[in-house]
Enzyme design. Structure first.
Site, PDB file in Angstrom:
ATOM      1  N   SER A   4      -9.724   1.284   3.050  1.00 21.12           N
ATOM      2  CA  SER A   4      -8.967   2.098   2.112  1.00 21.12           C
ATOM      3  C   SER A   4      -7.892   1.352   1.325  1.00 21.12           C
ATOM      4  CB  SER A   4      -8.294   3.248   2.865  1.00 21.12           C
ATOM      5  OG  SER A   4      -7.342   2.760   3.804  1.00 21.12           O
ATOM      6  N   SER A  42      -9.827  -0.952   7.104  1.00 22.03           N
ATOM      7  CA  SER A  42      -9.170  -0.840   5.806  1.00 22.03           C
ATOM      8  C   SER A  42      -8.358  -2.026   5.313  1.00 22.03           C
ATOM      9  CB  SER A  42      -8.292   0.417   5.791  1.00 22.03           C
ATOM     10  OG  SER A  42      -9.073   1.562   5.913  1.00 22.03           O
ATOM     11  N   LYS A  95       0.847  -1.197   0.000  1.00 24.37           N
ATOM     12  CA  LYS A  95       0.000   0.000   0.000  1.00 24.37           C
ATOM     13  C   LYS A  95       0.882   1.248   0.000  1.00 24.37           C
ATOM     14  CE  LYS A  95      -3.960   1.898   2.612  1.00 24.37           C
ATOM     15  NZ  LYS A  95      -4.832   1.670   3.790  1.00 24.37           N
TER      16      LYS A  95
END
Length: 494
Positions: A161, A185, A86
């Protein structure tokens, strides 16, 4: 043909077996993922999952292959494993933008702690993935890349997310992935993309070098295709880091090797609660409820004692009135930004807002965060409520003698592009800091835009530091369930 079959949706364990017997090289595997990225990320279904690629990935793979030829041994627990990271996790050799135009062009001076751990274990950071900008919400849309799509239904989001990681791993564009989790997330994209996601106990995994949202609630965790792979990644990234004082709590803890032998034992003697207040009762909840009911039946058939938990917990109230994410954001993000070198484009939340270089969809949250701060009466009241919820949850475990509690991660299907996630239950572990794992539970009914259905995830939570128990339950469930459907829009190469 044989080589292509070997490459499809490889697990870490199988890859290492093929690597050591000379049937596959790190370069061949890395090339395979790069070809799938080329075919599906900006072409074909245009998942838009990855912000940038590691331009040195093939050279790193070659170096690992050379080392294996010399020694005949793996270079670490994740030797040669291509990782989707990420893009709020620092990398010294690639930009870290947190999905924001305000940080475009900025490359940190050093890796995050968990990036160092991954590389030390032999992993290759293959790509940095899209996220909901600054990890602020759950649809995975950013100013630097735009909207990521769900490979099971291109009209829907992949959750968030960490949806870029989720979409990429589901589409077989990397072997394992890393997300971060402040409210939902890691688990949201795992649920939405038919993956396994682990939110570890707060303090098990360091946050140093990760762009923060709320250090009270932030953690990082694996997003993978199998429980075994997720366990391997968790073992690598966990551990004490003197730059993150919260990890002092894990200094005497060890993430045991995940043992397939435990799967033979079944769930006999395990008490698993079903949190009834985390199920919806309207028409939009029916498909999710039916899938989770089947998953619970699988746990029971494996030997678990299923115990209804009737104590009332309101996930909406936890998000609105207990979570401190917006109260922490300004102060904790500023702590990170102020430490960046002078060449960084911004050094405070105020500068980000003034720059205008962010997605309009997060403006309200950024402006709200400017009005809040840690240490205020409102903030302290939330911390008191947080402590009460922690005790309430521990009491539920004690009163029912539970090993774990299960419920749908999201009470209704993941939202369509342009919508907003609703009724996600992951906040319970976020505000308490307790560990949880999301596993694929099944799929909604097939539709025109979702030929195999939309993935639905079951969340399994435990007491602090109960990761070994949760992994065992998840692994046994995974073996018994066999619910996997492949994403229809990113098919295997022929």
């Amino acid at each position: 043909m044989m080589m292509k079959n070997l490459l499809k949706r490889l697990s870490v364990k199988k890859f290492h077996q093929l690597l050591l017997c000379g049937k596959l090289s790190c370069r061949e595997l890395t090339e395979y993922y790069l070809k799938r990225i080329d075919a599906y990320d900006r072409k074909g279904p245009c998942l838009n999952a990855l912000i940038l690629l590691n331009q040195q990935a093939l050279q790193e793979a070659d170096a690992i292959d050379d080392e294996i030829k010399k020694t005949g041994k793996l270079t670490g627990k994740l030797c040669g494993v291509p990782v989707i990271l990420k893009d709020n996790v620092n990398t010294w050799d690639m930009e870290t933008t947190a999905g924001s135009e305000s940080l475009r062009g900025f490359t940190p001076d050093e890796d995050a702690f968990i990036t160092k751990k991954l590389r030390a274990a032999g992993a290759i950071i293959l790509a940095k993935s899209n996220l909901h900008e600054f990890a602020i919400w759950g649809e995975t849309i950013s100013s630097i890349l735009g909207q990521t799509l769900n490979p099971y239904d291109l009209t829907r989001t992949p959750g968030g997310s960490s949806g870029g990681t989720g979409a990429a791993i589901a589409a077989d564009m990397g072997m394992v992935g890393i997300g971060t989790d402040t409210i939902n997330s890691v688990r949201s994209p795992s649920s939405a993309c038919s993956l396994v996601g682990i939110r570890p106990t707060i303090g098990m995994v360091s946050r140093s070098g990760i762009v923060p949202y709320s250090l009270t609630q932030d953690t990082a965790g694996p997003i993978c295709r199998t429980v075994e792979d997720a366990a391997a990644v968790l073992q690598v990234i966990s551990g004490y880091d003197n730059e993150d004082e919260e990890t002092a709590w894990c200094a005497d803890k060890k993430v045991d090797d995940y043992s397939c032998s435990e799967l033979q034992l079944g769930l006999a003697g395990k008490n698993i609660g079903v949190l009834e207040s985390f199920f919806g009762s309207q028409a939009e909840h029916l498909e999710v409820n039916a899938v989770i009911e089947k998953a619970v039946n699988i746990l029971q058939a494996a030997g678990a004692n299923i115990i209804p938990v009737k104590e009332e917990i309101d996930s909406g109230w936890l998000t609105a009135d207990v979570s401190v994410h917006l109260y922490d954001l300004k102060d904790h993000l500023n702590q990170y930004l102020k430490k960046l070198p002078d060449r960084a484009p911004v050094h405070s939340l105020e500068e980000i807002i003034k720059s205008g270089k962010f997605h309009e969809g997060i403006r309200e949250n950024l402006e709200q965060a400017m009005l809040h701060s840690i240490g205020t009466p409102d903030y302290n009241e939330r911390l008191v409520l947080r402590g009460q919820v922690q005790t309430q949850l521990m009491k539920i475990f004690a009163d029912h003698d539970l090993d774990a509690i299960v419920y749908p991660h999201q009470q209704q299907l993941v939202c369509e592009v342009g919508g907003s996630q609703k009724e996600r239950n992951g906040v319970l572990c976020s505000v308490t800091g307790f560990p949880s794992i999301v596993v694929p539970a099944g799929y909604s009914q097939s539709t025109r835009t979702a030929p195999v259905g939309i993935p639905i995830g079951m969340e399994i939570i435990g007491r602090p530091w109960s990761e070994k128990t949760l992994l065992s339950i998840a692994g046994i469930y995974e073996k018994k369930a066999t619910v996997m459907e492949l994403p229809p829009f990113t098919p295997d190469f022929k």
